[in-house]
Scaffold this active site. Sequence first.
Site, PDB file in Angstrom:
ATOM      1  N   GLY A  30      55.800  13.159 -12.288  1.00  0.00           N
ATOM      2  CA  GLY A  30      55.414  11.760 -12.429  1.00  0.00           C
ATOM      3  C   GLY A  30      56.562  10.951 -12.995  1.00  0.00           C
ATOM      4  O   GLY A  30      57.505  11.501 -13.564  1.00  0.00           O
ATOM      5  N   GLN A  70      60.311   4.228 -17.651  1.00  0.00           N
ATOM      6  CA  GLN A  70      61.308   5.301 -17.665  1.00  0.00           C
ATOM      7  C   GLN A  70      62.552   4.955 -16.855  1.00  0.00           C
ATOM      8  O   GLN A  70      63.565   5.649 -16.962  1.00  0.00           O
ATOM      9  CB  GLN A  70      60.708   6.599 -17.129  1.00  0.00           C
ATOM     10  CG  GLN A  70      59.660   7.195 -18.049  1.00  0.00           C
ATOM     11  CD  GLN A  70      59.129   8.485 -17.484  1.00  0.00           C
ATOM     12  OE1 GLN A  70      58.183   8.485 -16.699  1.00  0.00           O
ATOM     13  NE2 GLN A  70      59.753   9.588 -17.872  1.00  0.00           N
ATOM     14  N   CYS A  96      59.133  15.939 -20.228  1.00  0.00           N
ATOM     15  CA  CYS A  96      59.284  14.555 -19.796  1.00  0.00           C
ATOM     16  C   CYS A  96      60.715  14.335 -19.330  1.00  0.00           C
ATOM     17  O   CYS A  96      61.659  14.778 -19.984  1.00  0.00           O
ATOM     18  CB  CYS A  96      58.956  13.619 -20.962  1.00  0.00           C
ATOM     19  SG  CYS A  96      59.058  11.876 -20.547  1.00  0.00           S
ATOM     20  N   LEU A  97      60.852  13.636 -18.205  1.00  0.00           N
ATOM     21  CA  LEU A  97      62.184  13.339 -17.690  1.00  0.00           C
ATOM     22  C   LEU A  97      62.993  12.490 -18.662  1.00  0.00           C
ATOM     23  O   LEU A  97      64.217  12.525 -18.636  1.00  0.00           O
ATOM     24  CB  LEU A  97      62.062  12.623 -16.336  1.00  0.00           C
ATOM     25  CG  LEU A  97      61.397  13.442 -15.214  1.00  0.00           C
ATOM     26  CD1 LEU A  97      61.215  12.572 -13.972  1.00  0.00           C
ATOM     27  CD2 LEU A  97      62.194  14.691 -14.904  1.00  0.00           C
ATOM     28  N   HIS A 103      49.607  11.347 -19.065  1.00  0.00           N
ATOM     29  CA  HIS A 103      50.992  11.300 -19.533  1.00  0.00           C
ATOM     30  C   HIS A 103      51.664   9.998 -19.075  1.00  0.00           C
ATOM     31  O   HIS A 103      52.302   9.305 -19.872  1.00  0.00           O
ATOM     32  CB  HIS A 103      51.738  12.530 -18.998  1.00  0.00           C
ATOM     33  CG  HIS A 103      53.176  12.607 -19.384  1.00  0.00           C
ATOM     34  ND1 HIS A 103      53.650  13.527 -20.280  1.00  0.00           N
ATOM     35  CD2 HIS A 103      54.260  11.880 -18.979  1.00  0.00           C
ATOM     36  CE1 HIS A 103      54.973  13.368 -20.418  1.00  0.00           C
ATOM     37  NE2 HIS A 103      55.355  12.372 -19.633  1.00  0.00           N
ATOM     38  N   GLU A 104      51.503   9.683 -17.788  1.00  0.00           N
ATOM     39  CA  GLU A 104      52.159   8.480 -17.256  1.00  0.00           C
ATOM     40  C   GLU A 104      51.535   7.203 -17.812  1.00  0.00           C
ATOM     41  O   GLU A 104      52.241   6.239 -18.105  1.00  0.00           O
ATOM     42  CB  GLU A 104      52.137   8.477 -15.732  1.00  0.00           C
ATOM     43  CG  GLU A 104      52.867   9.653 -15.093  1.00  0.00           C
ATOM     44  CD  GLU A 104      54.278   9.892 -15.615  1.00  0.00           C
ATOM     45  OE1 GLU A 104      54.976   8.929 -16.001  1.00  0.00           O
ATOM     46  OE2 GLU A 104      54.697  11.058 -15.653  1.00  0.00           O
ATOM     47  N   HIS A 117      52.989   6.391 -21.075  1.00  0.00           N
ATOM     48  CA  HIS A 117      54.294   5.721 -20.969  1.00  0.00           C
ATOM     49  C   HIS A 117      54.128   4.201 -20.869  1.00  0.00           C
ATOM     50  O   HIS A 117      54.934   3.454 -21.412  1.00  0.00           O
ATOM     51  CB  HIS A 117      55.059   6.200 -19.735  1.00  0.00           C
ATOM     52  CG  HIS A 117      55.892   7.414 -19.957  1.00  0.00           C
ATOM     53  ND1 HIS A 117      56.933   7.457 -20.865  1.00  0.00           N
ATOM     54  CD2 HIS A 117      55.843   8.637 -19.384  1.00  0.00           C
ATOM     55  CE1 HIS A 117      57.491   8.653 -20.838  1.00  0.00           C
ATOM     56  NE2 HIS A 117      56.847   9.390 -19.946  1.00  0.00           N
TER      57      HIS A 117
END
Length: 162
Positions: free
Chosen positions: A46, A51, A90-91, A132-133, A136
């Site tokens: 995701g 991000q 996480c990226l 999770h997204e 963000h």
Amino acid sequence: MAIRLIVKHPDPVLRERAQEVTKFNANLHKLLDDMADTMYDADGVGLAAPQIGILKRIFVVDADEEHGLIELINPEIVSKEGEQLGVEGCLSIPGLQGDVRRANKVVIKGFNRYGEPVQYEGTELLARAFQHELDHLNGVLFIDLAESVYEARKLAPEQGGE
């Protein structure tokens, strides 16, 4: 379509609340395409707009073959059920993972790229990715919720990890 630079923690943009999307146009479509390309290029599950430094309430997720790529604009969780404790990465936080408790099943609604209402039901990894997204978009990172945080190890595909 282009690969965008992924913002890394502790960049302050990751802690801000993203703004509602009001224009569903070619610029939004390009952004969604770029987000998907960036997520796939980074081997993520995701990616949320903050991000890549864009404070808009947008994310993309591809957590399972059944659903494939999901694009959600102005998402809201409608319902949550059950509980799961699992590993997240996480990226935007390379090198770290954590054990995060999340709902095991969620129903989420929002809009697609054309401004049409959509709704998805996700369980396990997909439910985790939605939550999770969405975090963000509210300036919340998995490290804020994790019961433990540790150095990353390679996740199996079914574990995701964004």
